[in-house]
Structures are given as structure tokens and as C-alpha cells.
Scaffold this motif. Sequence first.
Motif, mmCIF file in Angstrom:
data_model
loop_
_atom_site.group_PDB
_atom_site.id
_atom_site.type_symbol
_atom_site.label_atom_id
_atom_site.label_comp_id
_atom_site.label_asym_id
_atom_site.label_seq_id
_atom_site.Cartn_x
_atom_site.Cartn_y
_atom_site.Cartn_z
ATOM 1 N N PHE A 170 0.994 -0.948 0.025
ATOM 2 C CA PHE A 170 0.079 0.011 -0.004
ATOM 3 C C PHE A 170 0.777 1.229 0.004
ATOM 4 O O PHE A 170 0.489 2.201 -0.804
ATOM 5 N N PHE A 171 1.806 1.488 0.960
ATOM 6 C CA PHE A 171 2.697 2.482 0.973
ATOM 7 C C PHE A 171 3.411 2.778 -0.357
ATOM 8 O O PHE A 171 3.771 3.772 -0.883
ATOM 9 N N ILE A 172 3.931 1.471 -0.955
ATOM 10 C CA ILE A 172 4.615 1.698 -2.472
ATOM 11 C C ILE A 172 3.882 2.183 -3.481
ATOM 12 O O ILE A 172 4.043 3.205 -4.046
ATOM 13 N N PHE A 173 2.503 1.607 -3.389
ATOM 14 C CA PHE A 173 1.567 2.110 -4.357
ATOM 15 C C PHE A 173 1.102 3.438 -4.137
ATOM 16 O O PHE A 173 1.006 4.401 -5.100
ATOM 17 N N MET A 174 0.789 3.869 -2.955
ATOM 18 C CA MET A 174 0.588 5.235 -2.582
ATOM 19 C C MET A 174 1.627 6.320 -2.988
ATOM 20 O O MET A 174 1.184 7.525 -3.613
ATOM 21 N N ILE A 175 2.749 5.976 -2.785
ATOM 22 C CA ILE A 175 3.909 6.737 -3.078
ATOM 23 C C ILE A 175 3.923 6.778 -4.747
ATOM 24 O O ILE A 175 4.269 7.973 -5.274
ATOM 25 N N PHE A 176 3.705 5.948 -5.305
ATOM 26 C CA PHE A 176 3.677 5.873 -6.916
ATOM 27 C C PHE A 176 2.424 6.768 -7.467
ATOM 28 O O PHE A 176 2.482 7.632 -8.325
ATOM 29 N N VAL A 177 1.300 6.719 -6.732
ATOM 30 C CA VAL A 177 0.009 7.367 -7.116
ATOM 31 C C VAL A 177 0.534 8.964 -6.718
ATOM 32 O O VAL A 177 0.343 9.810 -7.653
ATOM 33 N N ALA A 178 1.056 9.286 -5.790
ATOM 34 C CA ALA A 178 1.444 10.685 -5.597
ATOM 35 C C ALA A 178 2.438 11.247 -6.564
ATOM 36 O O ALA A 178 2.418 12.316 -7.281
ATOM 37 N N TRP A 179 3.510 10.359 -7.096
ATOM 38 C CA TRP A 179 4.551 10.698 -8.141
ATOM 39 C C TRP A 179 3.818 11.048 -9.309
ATOM 40 O O TRP A 179 4.371 12.071 -9.801
ATOM 41 N N VAL A 180 3.053 10.098 -9.630
ATOM 42 C CA VAL A 180 2.214 10.238 -10.799
ATOM 43 C C VAL A 180 1.407 11.498 -11.322
ATOM 44 O O VAL A 180 1.374 12.265 -11.985
ATOM 45 N N ALA A 181 0.699 11.640 -9.890
ATOM 46 C CA ALA A 181 -0.324 12.757 -10.108
ATOM 47 C C ALA A 181 0.587 14.251 -9.975
ATOM 48 O O ALA A 181 0.045 15.241 -10.509
ATOM 49 N N TYR A 182 1.702 14.198 -9.129
ATOM 50 C CA TYR A 182 2.560 15.161 -8.832
ATOM 51 C C TYR A 182 3.405 15.506 -10.263
ATOM 52 O O TYR A 182 3.380 16.784 -10.738
ATOM 53 N N ASN A 183 3.710 14.782 -11.102
ATOM 54 C CA ASN A 183 4.565 14.863 -12.210
ATOM 55 C C ASN A 183 3.892 14.684 -13.660
ATOM 56 O O ASN A 183 4.034 15.582 -14.487
ATOM 57 N N VAL A 184 3.545 13.438 -13.830
ATOM 58 C CA VAL A 184 3.608 12.819 -15.157
ATOM 59 C C VAL A 184 2.099 12.552 -15.633
ATOM 60 O O VAL A 184 1.920 11.687 -16.564
ATOM 61 N N PHE A 185 1.146 12.633 -14.993
ATOM 62 C CA PHE A 185 -0.229 12.209 -15.204
ATOM 63 C C PHE A 185 -0.655 12.394 -16.380
ATOM 64 O O PHE A 185 -1.247 11.222 -17.219
ATOM 65 N N GLU A 186 -0.476 13.495 -17.248
ATOM 66 C CA GLU A 186 -0.990 13.830 -18.742
ATOM 67 C C GLU A 186 -0.204 12.823 -19.654
ATOM 68 O O GLU A 186 -0.697 12.715 -20.641
ATOM 69 N N ASN A 187 1.202 12.341 -19.183
ATOM 70 C CA ASN A 187 1.808 11.594 -20.190
ATOM 71 C C ASN A 187 1.756 9.966 -19.923
ATOM 72 O O ASN A 187 1.969 9.318 -20.622
ATOM 73 N N ILE A 188 0.872 9.529 -19.065
ATOM 74 C CA ILE A 188 0.439 8.338 -18.835
ATOM 75 C C ILE A 188 -0.861 7.851 -18.982
ATOM 76 O O ILE A 188 -1.386 6.776 -18.556
ATOM 77 N N LYS A 189 -1.771 8.732 -19.501
ATOM 78 C CA LYS A 189 -3.313 8.444 -19.639
ATOM 79 C C LYS A 189 -3.388 6.994 -20.611
ATOM 80 O O LYS A 189 -4.168 6.194 -20.621
ATOM 81 N N TRP A 190 -2.213 6.897 -21.520
ATOM 82 C CA TRP A 190 -2.495 5.684 -22.245
ATOM 83 C C TRP A 190 -2.173 4.470 -21.556
ATOM 84 O O TRP A 190 -2.814 3.518 -22.189
ATOM 85 N N VAL A 191 -2.037 4.407 -20.400
ATOM 86 C CA VAL A 191 -1.898 3.196 -19.929
ATOM 87 C C VAL A 191 -3.267 2.534 -19.237
ATOM 88 O O VAL A 191 -3.434 1.502 -19.257
ATOM 89 N N GLN A 192 -4.093 3.512 -19.339
ATOM 90 C CA GLN A 192 -5.536 3.068 -19.050
ATOM 91 C C GLN A 192 -5.947 2.261 -20.109
ATOM 92 O O GLN A 192 -6.708 1.315 -19.966
ATOM 93 N N ASN A 193 -5.424 2.541 -21.249
ATOM 94 C CA ASN A 193 -5.921 1.816 -22.666
ATOM 95 C C ASN A 193 -5.493 0.381 -22.519
ATOM 96 O O ASN A 193 -6.147 -0.553 -22.914
ATOM 97 N N ILE A 194 -4.438 -0.034 -21.709
ATOM 98 C CA ILE A 194 -4.010 -1.204 -21.365
ATOM 99 C C ILE A 194 -4.366 -1.932 -20.131
ATOM 100 O O ILE A 194 -4.906 -2.823 -20.200
ATOM 101 N N GLY A 195 -4.532 -1.075 -19.048
ATOM 102 C CA GLY A 195 -4.818 -1.645 -17.780
ATOM 103 C C GLY A 195 -6.441 -2.179 -17.843
ATOM 104 O O GLY A 195 -6.608 -3.082 -17.227
ATOM 105 N N SER A 196 -7.196 -1.242 -18.445
ATOM 106 C CA SER A 196 -8.651 -1.506 -18.213
ATOM 107 C C SER A 196 -9.144 -2.786 -18.855
ATOM 108 O O SER A 196 -9.870 -3.620 -18.282
ATOM 109 N N PRO A 197 -8.494 -3.044 -20.210
ATOM 110 C CA PRO A 197 -8.842 -4.432 -20.732
ATOM 111 C C PRO A 197 -8.341 -5.651 -19.863
ATOM 112 O O PRO A 197 -8.867 -6.829 -19.753
ATOM 113 N N ILE A 198 -6.984 -5.392 -19.428
ATOM 114 C CA ILE A 198 -6.387 -6.463 -18.607
ATOM 115 C C ILE A 198 -7.427 -6.790 -17.215
ATOM 116 O O ILE A 198 -7.353 -7.755 -16.905
#
Length: 526
Positions: free
Chosen positions: A180-208
Motif C-alpha cells: 500500500f505504501f509503495i503504491f501510494m507513493i507511486f500514485v503521488a508521484w504520477v499525480a504530481y509529475n506526469v499524469f498527462e503523459n501516462i493516460k495511455w496506460v489506462q488503455n492497457i490496464g482496463s482491458p487487462i
Amino acid sequence: MSQFTQKETNGLYELTDVARAQLVDSKYYNEDLEPSSVSQRTWTTYNITALWVGMCICIPSLSLASAAIALGLSPWLAILNVVLGNVIVLIPIQLNSHAGTKYGIPFPVFARLTFGATGAHVPSVMRGLVACGWVAVQSWVGGGAIAAILGTGFAFFRDNTITVALPGNDAVVVGQLIGFFIFMIFVAWVAYNVFENIKWVQNIGSPILVVVIALLLAWSIAIVIGAGYSVGEVMRQGIDWATLEASGGFVYVFAACLTGNIAFWATMALNIPDFSRYAKSQKVQFRGQLYGVPIPMFVMAFVGAYFAQATKLVMGEALFDPTNVFYYVDNKLVIIVCAIGVVLATLTTTVAANVVAPANGFSNLSPQRISYRKGVIIACIIATFVFQPWWIYGSGAAYIFTWMNNYGMILAPIAAIFVADYYLCKQRRIDVAALYAGDKGRYWYSNGINWAAIIAWVAAFILPLLGNTVWLYKGGVPTVMDHISANGYIFSFIVGLVVYVLLMKSPSFTKDSFITAEEEAAMTER
């Protein structure tokens, strides 16, 4: 100069060019908050249905039915409870969608109509705080997947007997806590820095994730067959009366689960204008939500109920959190692929749906002091140390009673007050330009606050909230207060609506916020 401030086309309103030019310098107006133009309202029934299906397919959706199974309901009753709750919450969602589609206004601006320009921070912050709670829950799910991945290489993370006592939960699995703490840190980092650049991940994650949910059902069927039961025998299981009576009895448990299922989308009943403002018509937004909520939630409820009842039948205890299945799968490749799917889908959902909103909300409280990035940090800290997912998502009872029921009864009257104000008090007539005019507009009320809305909100939720916290059910036959709390969303909704309508009969509250049909005609170009 034109007298018109808004223009109507086939029932859809937008600001005139003159009105937009006059509002550009207002601190209450910016590109994010401006009304959508009629040309921007392009979403079809398919778009809105797809949006809802995407939001429904998530691990916490599965836990709605599994929590009901854990509390003693039968599989089909658990499914009925989920579907019924989602149909009921569609009522405030559909009602509050109307203003977004008709006038193109987002949720924060819609809130000004009822609470005032300053008072609108109340529903915005409350919605943001609840979103922080969902950040906690989703991150706990993501943490379980992280622990599963680590467990393929380190036995420590696969051992669910290594636990630690934390507030609200005496047996928190250490591996998942670390995950949980690892995932939360990752969430904070993504939201803080690069969220706009990783929206494509949802196109992979949702079907999986869809595949993962299908595999969860397959695993549930496999353990049932392996234990000598038939596939259909799971769904033929009846009510667990012993567990049900220990939890307060059928009426109390069914009502509490129903309240939890209604509350699951309580935030959307508030901020639905953020989405409906892009719909092509009222018919489009209505049909999109009608198709997009009950059907996928039925599917998720079925899988969740089957999973929980299968584990109860085979293991003697209904598993509540689907990520616990990783502890019982031996194939490391399957674990890694499925866990990565959960991580990717949960990450994008957590950031997009639950971190961005409160981060912007906190920033909006004091834009000069709190940036969006500071808002992200605040949201993640609140999620971790205030909401504590090992507590609010630690069991089916905690998920229903401690988490969803409590926030549901707090948000319900806000949704009700929106409905009462827009339909009963203001008769669906809005001076759109005035929503951005601050103290120069008709929705300023008393120093920017409509105290009728504040009073009605507090009056509506205070009794059931006390009943579910200070006077919490402690066993035996539920009291009247216990039943009020179990039905907290509906109770708070009705009280909030009635109290607000009564208060708004007083000119001291309404000020000049009502507009007549003649006034609307005078400001509207047709």
C-alpha cells in the motif's frame, strides 16, 4: 450593447460572446469553469454509457456484493441489493445532470447556484475529502497487487499470517501494508509529475482488468468444482441467518447494505454536471446513464457474490477483498500478469477520478498558497493517515458501515439540496452569467453564502451520523436510531430536501436569487 447574456438553441443554453467578454476578468471565471458551448456538447449515448462502464469495472465494485455475503445475505439477495442501490442513486444523478446539459456548467459552478460563490466550497471540499477516502481504498487494492508481484520473488509477501495491529484493524497483513505504501507513493508521484503523459496506460490496464475479473470468476468456479460442489450450487445458497442475526438482523443489514450501495456513487450525484455538460441532449445523458450503470453493476455484483459465496462454501469464510485471491494462486506468471493489470487500471482510476479532484479542490481554497501539486500531497496524506484503508476497507462491515454509510449520509443532503433548489425553488431557470459575477451577481446571497443550504445540510446528516458513530450499534435488537443510521442516505436526502425548501420560503435567505420566466426571456436570445 446587447441585453442578452445567454443564448438558447434547441433547449441548450450558452453564454453570448458579449457576456463571455465581460466575465473574462472575473476571479470566478476561467477556462476550466466556463460553461461549455453548444458546439462542445458532442457526447452521444454511447460516450456516456462507455464512461460509466469504465467507472463501474473496478475491484471495489466487486466488494459491494462480497461485503453483503460476508454480513449474511444470500448471493441473489446481495446482487439485488447492489442493483437496487444503483437504480436508486440514479435518481439524484439524473436529476442533477439536467443543469449540466442544459446550461453547460460544471459542478463547482452549479454549486454556486445553491450554496453561493463562497459557500460552494463546502460541497466541493466534502466531495474532495470523500475522494481522498477512495484514494485510500483504491491504493489498498493496488497495494495488494504490488504485494502479490513481490510475493513471486519473496515469500514474506505471500504470507498472509504475518500481521500487525493498527487502529481499526487488529490483523493487518504486513505484506499488503508495505504494498500500500509503495503504491501510494507511486500514485503521488504520477499525480504530481506526469499524469498527462501516462493516460495511455489506462488503455492497457482496463482491458487487462476485465480479463482479471473473468479469471476471478473462473478461479471461484474451479475451487467449487475442486471441492466437489456443482457450479450452480453456489448461487443456490440461502441466507446465513446466524451471521445475519449477529450483525443486526435482516432488515437492518439489508438496509445498511442498500445505503452503502447508494452511497457508492454519492460523489457522482454531486459532480455529474462535470460530465453531463458535454452531452448532446437531455435524452442522450439520460439514456447513457440508464444503460451504463445498472447493467455493468449487475455483472460486477454477480462476480463479487459468486466469488464471496464460493470462498464461504469451500473455505468456511467469505473472502471480502478480491486481491486476497493472489495468496491462493500458485502460478507465478498468472499472478504477475493479473497483478500488473490491477496495478495499471487502479493507478489510472485512482489518479484521474480521485486524486485530481481533491487536489484542485484544495488548491481552489487558496490558489495563491496551495498549488495543484501541493494539493496532491495534501490529498495523499489525508488518504493515508486520516482514512486509513486497513480500517475502512478492512472487512465487509467496515466497508459498508464505517466508510460508505457515513460519507453517504453526509453527501446525500447536498445532492437533495441541489435537486430542491434547481427544480422546486428556481424552477430550472438560471442566470448563467450571474454565477460568475461574484458579489455583483444574484447568487451572492449573504456574503457569498446561502445559509439556508448550510443549515439544511447539517440538520439532515447530524442525527444519522451520530447514530452511526457516537451511538454506534453494539449488538442485540437494533434501536430506532440504528435503523435511521442504516437508512442514512435516504433519511438525510429527504430531510435535507424538505428543510431547504421550507427555509427558502423566507426572503432573508432567497435574496434576489429567483428569476421569473419574464426575466429569463429578457436575458435569453432565441
